[in-house]
Motif scaffolding. Structure first.
Motif, short mmCIF file in Angstrom:
data_model
loop_
_atom_site.label_atom_id
_atom_site.label_comp_id
_atom_site.label_asym_id
_atom_site.label_seq_id
_atom_site.Cartn_x
_atom_site.Cartn_y
_atom_site.Cartn_z
N ILE A 15 0.83 -1.21 0.00
CA ILE A 15 0.00 0.00 0.00
C ILE A 15 0.86 1.25 0.00
O ILE A 15 0.58 2.22 -0.70
CB ILE A 15 -0.95 0.00 1.22
N THR A 16 1.92 1.26 0.81
CA THR A 16 2.77 2.43 0.92
C THR A 16 4.21 1.99 1.17
O THR A 16 4.45 0.90 1.71
CB THR A 16 2.31 3.35 2.07
N ASP A 17 5.15 2.82 0.77
CA ASP A 17 6.56 2.53 1.02
C ASP A 17 7.11 3.39 2.16
O ASP A 17 8.32 3.39 2.41
CB ASP A 17 7.38 2.76 -0.25
N ARG A 18 6.24 4.10 2.86
CA ARG A 18 6.67 4.94 3.98
C ARG A 18 6.65 4.13 5.28
O ARG A 18 5.58 3.71 5.73
CB ARG A 18 5.77 6.16 4.11
N ALA A 21 4.17 4.98 8.18
CA ALA A 21 2.73 4.76 7.99
C ALA A 21 2.34 3.29 8.10
O ALA A 21 1.15 2.97 8.21
CB ALA A 21 2.29 5.29 6.63
N GLN A 22 3.32 2.39 8.07
CA GLN A 22 3.00 0.96 7.98
C GLN A 22 2.40 0.40 9.27
O GLN A 22 1.45 -0.38 9.22
CB GLN A 22 4.25 0.18 7.56
N SER A 266 -3.38 6.73 -9.29
CA SER A 266 -3.17 7.03 -7.87
C SER A 266 -4.32 6.57 -6.99
O SER A 266 -4.16 6.43 -5.78
CB SER A 266 -2.97 8.54 -7.69
N LYS A 269 -5.33 1.76 -5.70
CA LYS A 269 -5.18 1.06 -4.42
C LYS A 269 -6.30 1.45 -3.46
O LYS A 269 -6.76 0.60 -2.68
CB LYS A 269 -3.81 1.36 -3.82
#
Length: 319
Positions: A15-18, A21-22, A266, A269
């Motif tokens: 979902i995210t690569d940050r 935020a995971q 964008s 997802k």
């Protein structure tokens, strides 16, 4: 099932690569998954133990809740594990199996929603023939045939998606193995695969939505001819829960799959999260909070459980 592949594994980008935020996303989606399991399994148990809910509509609803549990379980556990893990690799066979089960249960949901719309059509438009036409033998055959058809079509669709050559990058820009991100990695010509996938979506999503639309057009015409305002309100009330579920599932799915590949990248997802996790969580609330029969059955079940618990306490205190 996969024919010319050269990749032995893929990497799901998630979902995210940050990293910051995971963990919050893991907690959020874990809660969503738990509520989904509790709500849908609760609906299944409630219908099984409540004689007042032993009708075709709730028979279809239990199967719908079952597919929601399976559908969510295909996606959520893997996604939750990837949110906390640095190793996001998935083998070719695991990816193919995930897509097969996702396609099967997703298309089965569409067929079940169409059956529920037809059930409402028969109950409102032809009430005198309803018991005769929608018998237990008929609805068992409807559900069994839909499972068989959607499973066979999911196999064909999966063969089309994973039957090409994967000789380039192996990074899937998604949190599960879905059609569009997987096809982007295929090196060979995908025109024939896209035609098969288009036919799969047309039959299982567009076809069932047409059945739902025609059923509700007929329901609307019948309801508008009713003389009593109370009868009209009762008829509309029986359909609102089903219509809400239809709009949630088909709206997000059509946004995701019936668009040009270059559009709304964008938001892909976000749309996937809605129809794979949010919708399965909301449906038990939609069918219970707006349904008087389900609420009555829930109150009776709770009262029966409380009385049984009280009786057990009295017996234990005497001994």
């Amino acid at each position: 099932m996969g024919g010319n592949h050269t990749q032995s594994e893929f990497i799901l980008l998630g979902i995210t690569d940050r990293p910051c935020a995971q963990t919050p996303l893991f907690v959020l989606f874990l809660l969503i998954y738990i509520v989904t399991l509790v709500g849908n399994i609760g609906i299944i148990i409630l219908v099984r133990v409540s004689p007042s809910l032993h009708t075709p509509m709730y028979f279809f609803l239990t199967h719908f809740a079952f597919t929601e549990v399976c559908y969510s379980t295909v996606i959520s556990p893997r996604m939750l594990a990837d949110l906390l893990s640095e190793d996001k690799t998935i083998s070719f066979s695991e990816c193919m199996t995930q897509f097969l089960t996702f396609a099967f249960f997703g298309s089965a949901e569409c067929h079940l929603l169409a059956m529920m719309a037809y059930d409402r059509h028969m109950a409102i438009c032809q009430p005198l023939l309803y018991v005769t036409i929608i018998s237990s033998h008929v609805y068992w055959k409807l559900v069994a045939s839909s499972y068989l058809f959607t499973f066979l079509s999911a196999i064909i669709c999966t063969r089309s998606v994973f039957g090409g050559s994967f000789c380039g990058p192996n990074h899937i820009d998604h949190f599960f193995c879905d059609v569009v991100p997987v096809l982007k990695l295929v090196c060979s010509d995908t025109h024939s695969s896209e035609m098969v996938i288009f036919a799969f979506i047309t039959i299982n999503a567009v076809g069932t939505s047409v059945v739902i639309l025609l059923s509700y057009i007929s329901i609307l015409r019948t309801v508008l001819r009713m003389c009593s305002a109370q009868s009209r309100a009762r008829a509309f009330h029986t359909c609102t829960s089903h219509l809400t579920a239809v709009f949630l599932l088909f709206g997000s799915a059509f946004f995701m799959y019936l668009q040009p590949p270059s559009s709304h990248r964008s938001l892909d997802k976000v749309a996937s999260i809605i129809y794979t996790m949010v919708t399965p969580m909301l449906n038990p609330f939609i069918y219970s909070l707006r349904n008087k029969e389900v609420k009555k059955a829930l109150v009776k079940c709770r009262t029966r459980f409380f009385n049984h618990w009280q009786h057990g306490r009295v017996l234990s205190s005497r001994t």
